[in-house]
Scaffold this motif. Sequence first.
Motif, PDB file in Angstrom:
ATOM      1  N   ASP A  27      59.593 -80.676 -27.014  1.00 55.19           N
ATOM      2  CA  ASP A  27      58.517 -81.438 -27.629  1.00 55.19           C
ATOM      3  C   ASP A  27      57.556 -81.789 -26.495  1.00 55.19           C
ATOM      4  OD1 ASP A  27      56.814 -83.468 -28.505  1.00 55.19           O
ATOM      5  OD2 ASP A  27      58.313 -84.289 -29.877  1.00 55.19           O
TER       6      ASP A  27
ATOM      7  N   VAL B 122      64.117 -79.683 -27.824  1.00 51.48           N
ATOM      8  CA  VAL B 122      64.294 -79.786 -29.269  1.00 51.48           C
ATOM      9  C   VAL B 122      65.744 -79.456 -29.603  1.00 51.48           C
ATOM     10  CG1 VAL B 122      61.900 -79.115 -29.703  1.00 51.48           C
ATOM     11  CG2 VAL B 122      63.691 -77.372 -29.732  1.00 51.48           C
TER      12      VAL B 122
ATOM     13  N   GLY C  23      58.956 -76.424 -31.176  1.00 52.87           N
ATOM     14  CA  GLY C  23      58.426 -77.062 -29.974  1.00 52.87           C
ATOM     15  C   GLY C  23      57.688 -76.039 -29.144  1.00 52.87           C
TER      16      GLY C  23
END
Length: 542
Positions: free
Chosen positions: A376, A383, A391
């Motif tokens: 992220d 993620v 992500g």
Amino acid sequence: MPSNPFNEHLEKNRANYQPLTPLQFLQRAALVYPNHPAIIHGARRFTYGEFYARCRQLASALAARGIGEGDTVSVMLANTPAMLEAHYAVPMLGAVLHTINTRLDAPIVAFQLDHADAKFFITDREFAPLSKAALEQANVKPPVVDYDDKEFPQSGERLSDVEYEDFIAAGDPEFEWSMPSDEWNAISLNYTSGTTGNPKGVVYHHRGAALMCYANNLEAGMGQHPVYLWTLPMFHCNGWCFPWSLSAVAGTHVCLRWVRAKAMYDAIVEHRVTHISGAPIVMATLLNASPDERRSIEHKVSFNHAAAPPPQAVMDAMAAAGFHLTHLYGLTETYGPAVVNEWNVDWNGLDEAGRAFKRTRQGVRYLALEDLTVMDPSTMQRVPADGETIGEVMFRGNIVMKGYLKNQKATDEAFEGGWFHSGDLGVLYPDGYIQLKDRSKDIIISGGENISSIEVEDVLYKHPAVAYCAVVAKPDDKWGETPCAFIELRPGMDATMDELMDWCRERLAKYKCPRHIVFAEVPRTSTGKIQKFKLREMAKDA
């Protein structure tokens, strides 16, 4: 605090520490296998002894022109012996090799020459019109040498009174070159496709290039004395570092000036080619060959392919034709491929759909890459490895670029949080494999070349009849992806498909122009944002 006995009197010195560089691979190959074929180009043959001597001659000739450490030597060359020689000769001087994409337009080439501060320019006569126009527009005026391909003569205008063979003939084949003073020194400069404004100059270092050679040979299963057919442009990420990699295993470079079906089949059969790298366009060229162009391949050929994964039917057809496929993924900033879809033999027991799914994933990190994950970007947390949470794909390791030349802001952004931010969106699976789901900047990968949808849209918006437009990738069996433009015209104004295509051809490099134009309402959100995810679905049927 007690001292560490393993550090006492155990210092780095010239006997136990040398900077990593791919240059010593050629030196070793010439010593151990001086008579082994290094380069095949048409009817010409160069052994490793001759290859090494010619590289030293070129380095000597460049040094006589004042080229030295930190200078940029730009080249506009096809996949020819001269391009291979430049990959060694230029860094032998501590200089930096800048290989130019021959498919670009003159303003972009001129920008690159200026931005790189080119001190010398070697150009193939085939590209004389492009080189001449770029030099006229550039502020720098480097000395020029023309490469006249004797095996495949070109009629382009001479831009210099010095021809390549005459130039290197004046050099010393025993030239004493130097190892880099630091493995962190730049070895080459590659430019991105300019997705947001001017292209960025990606700087590679000797350490990364050397480590990439080891990784390439292991990941591609090269073995000793492979025979490598050059379908991948050497201007693209320095040919994924294979110009250097092959010397480590004393392989044979089979040069291919143009990617044509008959030439590829002839080379594969006559030289018993073992390895090829390329984009889906190369596969399509081989599979769509006419009967008189095809030849029966009696041995297995390893084909490393990147860009968008080809359809299952294409992969099946390639396997039937005698090719073993390996899917790779990477970026200019990672020296080319840094991710490999390494096949697990346990997957052979899956059904057809299961095996097909495994092949669509980009894969796991290269041996020379220290870490690969999906994060992220706002929290810099990985993620969940559930194959669903999207992500940004991020890289960390020695085969990540030094940074962007003369662009600290872009460099800092790319390395924020101690990771290289790829800009690609993907998911992470429990086995560590990643799969791309989208591209954050709507990049279209066509024939292995990156095309910015924003750049194409900007050109279309300049047409007086265009009110709204959006460009997305349309899947294509031959090119992987091609640009598809959706157009809304201004009230009371008209424009035909041919008119808009001609408009683009006059303002863009040919490969960037839309191959499909759809006149339709461009879907937008309530705030006016164009919904490209809808257009991507529409493009599949366009």
